[in-house]
Write a protein that holds these residues in place. Sequence first.
Motif, PDB file in Angstrom:
ATOM      1  N   THR A  90       0.841  -1.197   0.000  1.00  0.00           N
ATOM      2  CA  THR A  90       0.000   0.000   0.000  1.00  0.00           C
ATOM      3  C   THR A  90       0.879   1.252   0.000  1.00  0.00           C
ATOM      4  OG1 THR A  90      -1.815  -1.120   1.145  1.00  0.00           O
ATOM      5  CG2 THR A  90      -1.759   1.279   1.306  1.00  0.00           C
ATOM      6  N   TYR A  91       1.923   1.228   0.799  1.00  0.00           N
ATOM      7  CA  TYR A  91       2.841   2.371   0.891  1.00  0.00           C
ATOM      8  C   TYR A  91       3.504   2.663  -0.453  1.00  0.00           C
ATOM      9  CZ  TYR A  91       6.913   5.124   2.240  1.00  0.00           C
ATOM     10  OH  TYR A  91       7.881   6.100   2.315  1.00  0.00           O
ATOM     11  N   GLY A  92       3.773   1.629  -1.239  1.00  0.00           N
ATOM     12  CA  GLY A  92       4.384   1.826  -2.549  1.00  0.00           C
ATOM     13  C   GLY A  92       5.869   1.542  -2.600  1.00  0.00           C
ATOM     14  N   GLU A  93       6.341   0.709  -1.681  1.00  0.00           N
ATOM     15  CA  GLU A  93       7.769   0.397  -1.610  1.00  0.00           C
ATOM     16  C   GLU A  93       8.267  -0.241  -2.914  1.00  0.00           C
ATOM     17  OE1 GLU A  93      10.524  -2.007   1.568  1.00  0.00           O
ATOM     18  OE2 GLU A  93       8.713  -1.008   2.276  1.00  0.00           O
ATOM     19  N   TYR A  94       9.480   0.090  -3.283  1.00  0.00           N
ATOM     20  CA  TYR A  94      10.160  -0.399  -4.489  1.00  0.00           C
ATOM     21  C   TYR A  94       9.687   0.289  -5.769  1.00  0.00           C
ATOM     22  CZ  TYR A  94      12.437  -4.100  -1.822  1.00  0.00           C
ATOM     23  OH  TYR A  94      13.199  -4.784  -0.909  1.00  0.00           O
ATOM     24  N   ASP A  95       8.862   1.333  -5.639  1.00  0.00           N
ATOM     25  CA  ASP A  95       8.474   2.113  -6.812  1.00  0.00           C
ATOM     26  C   ASP A  95       9.111   3.496  -6.702  1.00  0.00           C
ATOM     27  OD1 ASP A  95       7.360   3.509  -8.883  1.00  0.00           O
ATOM     28  OD2 ASP A  95       5.287   2.948  -8.445  1.00  0.00           O
ATOM     29  N   GLY A  96      10.257   3.635  -7.354  1.00  0.00           N
ATOM     30  CA  GLY A  96      10.981   4.905  -7.294  1.00  0.00           C
ATOM     31  C   GLY A  96      10.536   5.909  -8.328  1.00  0.00           C
ATOM     32  N   ILE A  97       9.569   5.549  -9.158  1.00  0.00           N
ATOM     33  CA  ILE A  97       9.117   6.443 -10.225  1.00  0.00           C
ATOM     34  C   ILE A  97       7.763   7.074  -9.897  1.00  0.00           C
ATOM     35  CG2 ILE A  97       8.488   6.584 -12.666  1.00  0.00           C
ATOM     36  CD1 ILE A  97      10.498   4.334 -13.199  1.00  0.00           C
ATOM     37  N   PHE A  98       6.775   6.236  -9.614  1.00  0.00           N
ATOM     38  CA  PHE A  98       5.408   6.728  -9.409  1.00  0.00           C
ATOM     39  C   PHE A  98       5.000   6.789  -7.938  1.00  0.00           C
ATOM     40  CE2 PHE A  98       5.347   4.381 -13.534  1.00  0.00           C
ATOM     41  CZ  PHE A  98       5.304   5.493 -14.351  1.00  0.00           C
ATOM     42  N   GLY A  99       5.757   6.133  -7.048  1.00  0.00           N
ATOM     43  CA  GLY A  99       5.423   6.151  -5.629  1.00  0.00           C
ATOM     44  C   GLY A  99       4.388   5.128  -5.214  1.00  0.00           C
ATOM     45  N   GLY A 100       4.039   4.205  -6.134  1.00  0.00           N
ATOM     46  CA  GLY A 100       3.070   3.167  -5.788  1.00  0.00           C
ATOM     47  C   GLY A 100       1.669   3.479  -6.286  1.00  0.00           C
ATOM     48  N   TRP A 101       0.782   2.484  -6.181  1.00  0.00           N
ATOM     49  CA  TRP A 101      -0.563   2.600  -6.754  1.00  0.00           C
ATOM     50  C   TRP A 101      -1.425   3.655  -6.078  1.00  0.00           C
ATOM     51  CZ3 TRP A 101      -5.188   0.491  -4.314  1.00  0.00           C
ATOM     52  CH2 TRP A 101      -4.946  -0.164  -3.100  1.00  0.00           C
ATOM     53  N   VAL A 102      -1.270   3.824  -4.764  1.00  0.00           N
ATOM     54  CA  VAL A 102      -2.101   4.811  -4.065  1.00  0.00           C
ATOM     55  C   VAL A 102      -1.698   6.227  -4.463  1.00  0.00           C
ATOM     56  CG1 VAL A 102      -2.859   5.664  -1.819  1.00  0.00           C
ATOM     57  CG2 VAL A 102      -2.477   3.213  -2.146  1.00  0.00           C
ATOM     58  N   ASP A 103      -0.401   6.460  -4.619  1.00  0.00           N
ATOM     59  CA  ASP A 103       0.053   7.790  -5.032  1.00  0.00           C
ATOM     60  C   ASP A 103      -0.407   8.116  -6.456  1.00  0.00           C
ATOM     61  OD1 ASP A 103       1.244   7.930  -2.572  1.00  0.00           O
ATOM     62  OD2 ASP A 103       3.163   8.676  -3.330  1.00  0.00           O
ATOM     63  N   ILE A 104      -0.450   7.113  -7.329  1.00  0.00           N
ATOM     64  CA  ILE A 104      -0.983   7.327  -8.680  1.00  0.00           C
ATOM     65  C   ILE A 104      -2.452   7.750  -8.594  1.00  0.00           C
ATOM     66  CG2 ILE A 104      -1.557   6.219 -10.882  1.00  0.00           C
ATOM     67  CD1 ILE A 104       0.875   4.347 -10.388  1.00  0.00           C
ATOM     68  N   LEU A 105      -3.194   7.078  -7.717  1.00  0.00           N
ATOM     69  CA  LEU A 105      -4.608   7.417  -7.544  1.00  0.00           C
ATOM     70  C   LEU A 105      -4.784   8.821  -6.952  1.00  0.00           C
ATOM     71  CD1 LEU A 105      -5.940   4.019  -6.137  1.00  0.00           C
ATOM     72  CD2 LEU A 105      -6.207   4.895  -8.462  1.00  0.00           C
ATOM     73  N   LYS A 106      -3.897   9.203  -6.037  1.00  0.00           N
ATOM     74  CA  LYS A 106      -3.961  10.550  -5.451  1.00  0.00           C
ATOM     75  C   LYS A 106      -3.829  11.608  -6.544  1.00  0.00           C
ATOM     76  CE  LYS A 106      -1.429  11.332  -1.715  1.00  0.00           C
ATOM     77  NZ  LYS A 106      -0.301  11.226  -0.754  1.00  0.00           N
ATOM     78  N   ARG A 107      -2.874  11.409  -7.429  1.00  0.00           N
ATOM     79  CA  ARG A 107      -2.668  12.377  -8.510  1.00  0.00           C
ATOM     80  C   ARG A 107      -3.860  12.387  -9.469  1.00  0.00           C
ATOM     81  NH1 ARG A 107       2.634  10.420  -7.761  1.00  0.00           N
ATOM     82  NH2 ARG A 107       2.429   8.849  -9.408  1.00  0.00           N
TER      83      ARG A 107
END
Length: 208
Positions: free
Chosen positions: A15-32
């Motif tokens: 959920t936090y988005g660990e190991y995604d150094g580009i988009f910050g994970g799925w939740v951060d994509i949804l936030k944007r």
Amino acid sequence: MKKMMYGLFFGDSITYGEYDGIFGGWVDILKRYALQKYNEGSNELILFNLGIGGETTEGLLKRMPHEMAARNAADGNIIFIGYGANDLAVKEGNYIVNPEQFKINILTAIQLTKQYTQDIYLVSILPISKNIDGIEVASGKLRSSDEVLIYNQILENIAAENSLHYIDFHSAFLDDKEVLLSADGVHPNEKGYGMMAEIVIPIIENYL
């Protein structure tokens, strides 16, 4: 008049988005995505990434009442609960959280959540890479595909029995998991997180 709702994403490092150094994970994509839609004239949906790496359902129950009380939108809340990848791990011969206790913990979390909303989404556990299936890794944890299926069945049954939504990321990943998972075999890579976000965007749009 526009509404303003909150979306709370409880979970572990996935959920936090660990190991995604580009988009910050799925939740951060949804936030944007939600912010972009708001700027285009939609209702406001503020998403909170409440994922903590390594957390189990035991940790969730300790903090959930406080987190929800601090983020209770007058126009309504949506709650996502994504646990199991750490609960099902075996360490020193024992489950970190055994299946029976996992079920109890999820049911308890649902009861806490229903004080704030009926819009509850249970998130499936992802498949694991064949490279670590049944193998103890550096952290001392051992995960297996069989356990993932057992814990996911618990989540799916709870969702059905309590009229909740179930987001089946597991099925979406299964055929291409070796392409969608990062080198550690547990967390998605950027492509995997992107696919997760694509699956959830239609859900988010229902509230915009």
